[in-house]
Motif scaffolding. Sequence first.
Motif, PDB file in Angstrom:
ATOM      1  N   TYR A   1      -3.632  12.041  42.341  1.00  0.00           N
ATOM      2  CA  TYR A   1      -2.268  12.395  42.744  1.00  0.00           C
ATOM      3  C   TYR A   1      -1.642  11.326  43.639  1.00  0.00           C
ATOM      4  N   ILE A   2      -2.449  10.664  44.450  1.00  0.00           N
ATOM      5  CA  ILE A   2      -1.902   9.565  45.254  1.00  0.00           C
ATOM      6  C   ILE A   2      -1.368   8.469  44.345  1.00  0.00           C
ATOM      7  N   LYS A   3      -2.180   8.088  43.366  1.00  0.00           N
ATOM      8  CA  LYS A   3      -1.752   7.036  42.434  1.00  0.00           C
ATOM      9  C   LYS A   3      -0.666   7.542  41.484  1.00  0.00           C
ATOM     10  N   GLY A   4      -0.783   8.805  41.063  1.00  0.00           N
ATOM     11  CA  GLY A   4       0.214   9.362  40.157  1.00  0.00           C
ATOM     12  C   GLY A   4       1.589   9.445  40.791  1.00  0.00           C
ATOM     13  N   ILE A   5       1.653   9.912  42.043  1.00  0.00           N
ATOM     14  CA  ILE A   5       2.934   9.985  42.750  1.00  0.00           C
ATOM     15  C   ILE A   5       3.452   8.575  43.042  1.00  0.00           C
ATOM     16  N   SER A   6       2.537   7.650  43.318  1.00  0.00           N
ATOM     17  CA  SER A   6       2.937   6.257  43.516  1.00  0.00           C
ATOM     18  C   SER A   6       3.569   5.694  42.248  1.00  0.00           C
ATOM     19  N   ASN A   7       2.964   5.991  41.090  1.00  0.00           N
ATOM     20  CA  ASN A   7       3.529   5.535  39.810  1.00  0.00           C
ATOM     21  C   ASN A   7       4.891   6.174  39.555  1.00  0.00           C
ATOM     22  N   LYS A   8       4.993   7.441  39.901  1.00  0.00           N
ATOM     23  CA  LYS A   8       6.260   8.154  39.720  1.00  0.00           C
ATOM     24  C   LYS A   8       7.361   7.523  40.569  1.00  0.00           C
ATOM     25  N   ASN A   9       7.040   7.223  41.831  1.00  0.00           N
ATOM     26  CA  ASN A   9       8.029   6.584  42.703  1.00  0.00           C
ATOM     27  C   ASN A   9       8.428   5.212  42.171  1.00  0.00           C
ATOM     28  N   TYR A  10       7.456   4.513  41.627  1.00  0.00           N
ATOM     29  CA  TYR A  10       7.753   3.209  41.019  1.00  0.00           C
ATOM     30  C   TYR A  10       8.796   3.363  39.922  1.00  0.00           C
ATOM     31  N   SER A  11       8.630   4.400  39.071  1.00  0.00           N
ATOM     32  CA  SER A  11       9.549   4.587  37.947  1.00  0.00           C
ATOM     33  C   SER A  11      10.953   4.963  38.406  1.00  0.00           C
ATOM     34  N   MET A  12      11.082   5.572  39.589  1.00  0.00           N
ATOM     35  CA  MET A  12      12.404   5.964  40.087  1.00  0.00           C
ATOM     36  C   MET A  12      13.086   4.844  40.864  1.00  0.00           C
ATOM     37  N   TRP A  13      12.359   4.254  41.790  1.00  0.00           N
ATOM     38  CA  TRP A  13      12.978   3.356  42.765  1.00  0.00           C
ATOM     39  C   TRP A  13      13.068   1.912  42.301  1.00  0.00           C
ATOM     40  N   LEU A  14      12.415   1.562  41.193  1.00  0.00           N
ATOM     41  CA  LEU A  14      12.427   0.169  40.744  1.00  0.00           C
ATOM     42  C   LEU A  14      13.044  -0.008  39.365  1.00  0.00           C
TER      43      LEU A  14
ATOM     44  N   ASP B   1      10.434   7.919  21.773  1.00  0.00           N
ATOM     45  CA  ASP B   1      10.541   8.805  22.936  1.00  0.00           C
ATOM     46  C   ASP B   1      11.148   8.100  24.144  1.00  0.00           C
ATOM     47  N   GLY B   2      11.645   6.896  23.968  1.00  0.00           N
ATOM     48  CA  GLY B   2      12.199   6.168  25.099  1.00  0.00           C
ATOM     49  C   GLY B   2      11.161   5.839  26.139  1.00  0.00           C
ATOM     50  N   LYS B   3      10.064   5.252  25.725  1.00  0.00           N
ATOM     51  CA  LYS B   3       8.920   5.017  26.603  1.00  0.00           C
ATOM     52  C   LYS B   3       9.244   3.999  27.693  1.00  0.00           C
ATOM     53  N   LEU B   4       8.716   4.249  28.889  1.00  0.00           N
ATOM     54  CA  LEU B   4       8.808   3.294  29.982  1.00  0.00           C
ATOM     55  C   LEU B   4       7.610   2.359  29.900  1.00  0.00           C
TER      56      LEU B   4
ATOM     57  N   TYR C   1      -2.767   6.867  35.574  1.00  0.00           N
ATOM     58  CA  TYR C   1      -2.612   5.615  34.832  1.00  0.00           C
ATOM     59  C   TYR C   1      -1.291   5.519  34.076  1.00  0.00           C
ATOM     60  N   LYS C   2      -0.440   6.557  34.171  1.00  0.00           N
ATOM     61  CA  LYS C   2       0.833   6.547  33.469  1.00  0.00           C
ATOM     62  C   LYS C   2       1.944   7.015  34.398  1.00  0.00           C
ATOM     63  N   ILE C   3       3.154   6.898  33.899  1.00  0.00           N
ATOM     64  CA  ILE C   3       4.315   7.361  34.657  1.00  0.00           C
ATOM     65  C   ILE C   3       4.583   8.813  34.294  1.00  0.00           C
TER      66      ILE C   3
ATOM     67  N   SER D   1      -3.129  -1.514  46.649  1.00  0.00           N
ATOM     68  CA  SER D   1      -4.282  -0.815  46.081  1.00  0.00           C
ATOM     69  C   SER D   1      -3.880   0.428  45.297  1.00  0.00           C
ATOM     70  N   PHE D   2      -2.647   0.910  45.485  1.00  0.00           N
ATOM     71  CA  PHE D   2      -2.209   2.115  44.787  1.00  0.00           C
ATOM     72  C   PHE D   2      -1.586   1.816  43.427  1.00  0.00           C
ATOM     73  N   PHE D   3      -1.518   0.555  43.041  1.00  0.00           N
ATOM     74  CA  PHE D   3      -0.901   0.207  41.760  1.00  0.00           C
ATOM     75  C   PHE D   3      -1.956   0.269  40.657  1.00  0.00           C
ATOM     76  N   SER D   4      -1.774   1.184  39.699  1.00  0.00           N
ATOM     77  CA  SER D   4      -2.800   1.378  38.670  1.00  0.00           C
ATOM     78  C   SER D   4      -2.223   1.461  37.262  1.00  0.00           C
ATOM     79  N   LEU D   5      -0.983   1.016  37.085  1.00  0.00           N
ATOM     80  CA  LEU D   5      -0.369   1.089  35.760  1.00  0.00           C
ATOM     81  C   LEU D   5      -0.829  -0.066  34.880  1.00  0.00           C
ATOM     82  N   ALA D   6      -1.012   0.235  33.600  1.00  0.00           N
ATOM     83  CA  ALA D   6      -1.386  -0.804  32.639  1.00  0.00           C
ATOM     84  C   ALA D   6      -0.141  -1.579  32.214  1.00  0.00           C
ATOM     85  N   TYR D   7      -0.309  -2.864  31.974  1.00  0.00           N
ATOM     86  CA  TYR D   7       0.798  -3.707  31.528  1.00  0.00           C
ATOM     87  C   TYR D   7       0.983  -3.576  30.020  1.00  0.00           C
ATOM     88  N   ASP D   8       2.250  -3.631  29.590  1.00  0.00           N
ATOM     89  CA  ASP D   8       2.584  -3.496  28.172  1.00  0.00           C
ATOM     90  C   ASP D   8       3.342  -4.727  27.684  1.00  0.00           C
ATOM     91  N   ASP D   9       2.910  -5.897  28.096  1.00  0.00           N
ATOM     92  CA  ASP D   9       3.626  -7.121  27.733  1.00  0.00           C
ATOM     93  C   ASP D   9       3.727  -7.292  26.220  1.00  0.00           C
TER      94      ASP D   9
END
Length: 663
Positions: free
Chosen positions: A352-365, A22-25, A306-308, A510-518
Motif C-alpha cells: 500500500y505504501i508503494k501503491g499509494i505512491s504510484n497512485k500519487n505519481y499518476s495524479m501529480w505528474l 483502455d487508455g493505458k497509462l 507494481y501498477k497505477i 525507494s518507493f518507486f516500483s513502476l515498470a517502464y514501458d518504453d
Amino acid sequence: MILTSFVVKGIRAWLYFIDDGDGKLVVTTPSIKWLFIGACVFTLYCLTAFMVAKKFVPKPAHVFWIMLILSTSFTVAVQGNPRADANACFKVASEFCDGIFDHLDAGGYLDIYRNQEGLILFDYILTKLFGNYNYLAFQLFNSILISLASKYAYQLILEINQESREGVVLFVFLIFGYAPIWMYPCYLYGNLPGIAFAIMGMTFQFCYFRDRKAKFVVLSCICIALGIVFKGIALIPLIAMVLIYMYSAIAEKKHLICAFLTILVVIMSTKAVDYSINKISGNRLREDGGTSSYAWIVMGLDVDEYKIGGWFTHYNPTVYFENDYNKEKTTEASKETLKEISSDIINNPIKYIKGISNKNYSMWLEPTFAILQKIGVDHEFSISRHARWVDSIISDAGTLHRILIFWLRILQLCIYIGAIFFLVFDKGGHKPFYYLGIVAFLGGWIFYSFWEARTEYVFMFFVLLIPYAAKGVRYFVNWLMTVIKLPKSMNKKNMIPIPFILCSALLTNSFFSLAYDDEAYAKVLEERKYFTEGTYDFFSAVDDEFGFDNIYLESELVYDYSYCITLTVSEQRGHPNIFVPENVSSEEIDKVYLLDNSTIGIEKWENANDENRYHWRITTVDDGYIIRWWDDQNKVWTLNPENGEIYLSDYDKDNMNQRWRIE
C-alpha cells in the motif's frame, strides 16, 4: 518529502496515455539530453522574468486582461463539448428544463451522484438563460472566473512581496506559462469554478488578516461556499482556512467567530442547493438517496505495488445497485470492504505504501492535468473545422502538442522544485495565513492519497504552489549568489540545505516500483498519425490504379487518445472499386460503411444507424497506412487486385494489399 518524491519520479520517469483499448497509462524513461535542454529553457525563462522585473512590474489589471484574452481566445478557437460526467450533468439540466426528473429516481444519475447537485443547478440556470447545451456560455463564465482569481491572487502577492520584484514577475510568467491554467475554461465541469472561487476565498481571507475589515470575511465566506457548491474538493481549502482562523484565535478570540461564520455560510449554501433542486422537481429528491462516501475510499485504496491504481473502478454505482439504492445499506457494505482492505494493509504495508505512491505519481505528474483529454469536440454541433494550430495542440501527434507536453513537464517539475526551495530557504516569521496555500496543498495530497484518483482533481492544489515556487526560485538565486561570492561559507550554514534535499530524494526514491514501458510507447508512436479534417484521396500502396478520391475524413479524439475516423463521400461517388447500392443518390452525403461481415461500401446516411460500422482507425506502417475497423482493429481494409474491390480481412503485416496511401 512529498514534493521531493514528485521531483525524483518526474526526473526518473515520464507518464503518457496510450491507446491499448483502455487508455493505458505507461511510464517511459526520460532522455538526459531533454532534461538538460528543459533545465536550460527554464533558466532562460527565469532570466527573462528577472530582466523584465528590472524595468516593469505588471499591474493586477494587466494580469486580468491577459488571462481573459488567453482563456477566451483558446475557448472560442476550440469550442469544446463536455465529456463523461460533465456531459451527463448538462443532460440532466436540460431534462429538468423539459420537466423530466427521472434522474432523481432510485438509480438515476443525480440519485447516485448527489455531489453533482450544485453543478447541475448551475447548468439548469444557464440552460434557462441561454438555451439547451449552450456550452460557450459556461466556458466564458469560466474564463472570467479564472481571470478574476488570477487578478486577486496577484494583487495580494504584489503587496506582500514588495521587496522582491523578481519573484512577483516570475509568478506572472509561471501562471501564463503553465498553459492548462488558461486552457481549463474549456472543461465544462465544476473543477474550474471550484478552483477559482476557492482561490478568491483564500485571497479575501488574506485581505481580512491584513486590514481587519469585516467585508473581507463576508466575501471570503461567499466565495468558498460557491466553490464547494460547484465542486466538493473546495472543502479542503475550507478546512485550511478554518485551521488558520483557529490558530490565529490563540492571539485574538474574535477569529473563532470568523471560522464559525464561514462554516455556517457553507452549510446554508449546500442546504439552499437541496432546496432549489426539490423546488424545481416537485420534491423528487430522495432523502435516503446518494451513494456512500466510503465507496469512494474503497476505489481510492484499490492500489497495486507494481501498477497505477486507485482510479475510478465503477465500484461506487455497483455497490449502490447491489444494495437496492439504499444509502444506509451501501454504507455498511462499503465499510465491510474497507475492513477487508484495512486487514490487508496491516498484513501488506509495503504494497500500500508503494501503491499509494504510484497512485500519487499518476495524479501529480501528468503535465496537463488531463485538460487535453477533457476537451471533447463535436464538429456537427459547434465548429466545422478547427484552425491548424488548434488541431496541432489537441492531437497528440501534433508538433505543438509535443512541444507543449515537453514544456509543461519541465515547468511542472520546476514548480515543485521551486516550492521545495521555498520550504528549505524560507526563514519563517510570517503570519499563519502566509502558509495557507501550503496547508491546502498538504490537505489535498492527504485526501487524494485515499480518495478515488483523478489528476484533474489535484490541479487546484498544484496551482496553489506557484506563488511559493516563484519565491523559492528567488530564494535559491540569492543563496547561490551568496555561495559564489563567499566560497568559505561552503562548509557553513549556507550548505545545510544540500544534504537535507539529497537525503529526502534518496528516501523517496525507494518507493518507486513502476515498470517502464518504453518499448510499448515507442510502438504506439510509430503508428500514431493525425489527419486534419478535410477531403483526401485514398490509393493502394501496391498500384495507383486502385483507389478512390474525394473522400471527406472526420476525426474525433476519444478519451483514450486514439482517433475515431468517419469517412463520407460528398459528391460524385461513382468509384468503380467500391460497391455502391443503387438506392444511394450521388447528391447526398453518405458514409463509407461496413455493409456486412466483409464488404465495404457506401450506405445512405439515414440507414447507417450502427455507428460501429462506419468508425475506423488509421495507423501508420513503414510505407503507408493501415485502415482498421474500430470495433475490431485486427480487421483491416484489404484490396482485391483482381477486381478492385475493398473488403475487410484479418491483418497480415506481410500483405501489401492492406497498405494505403492517403493524400
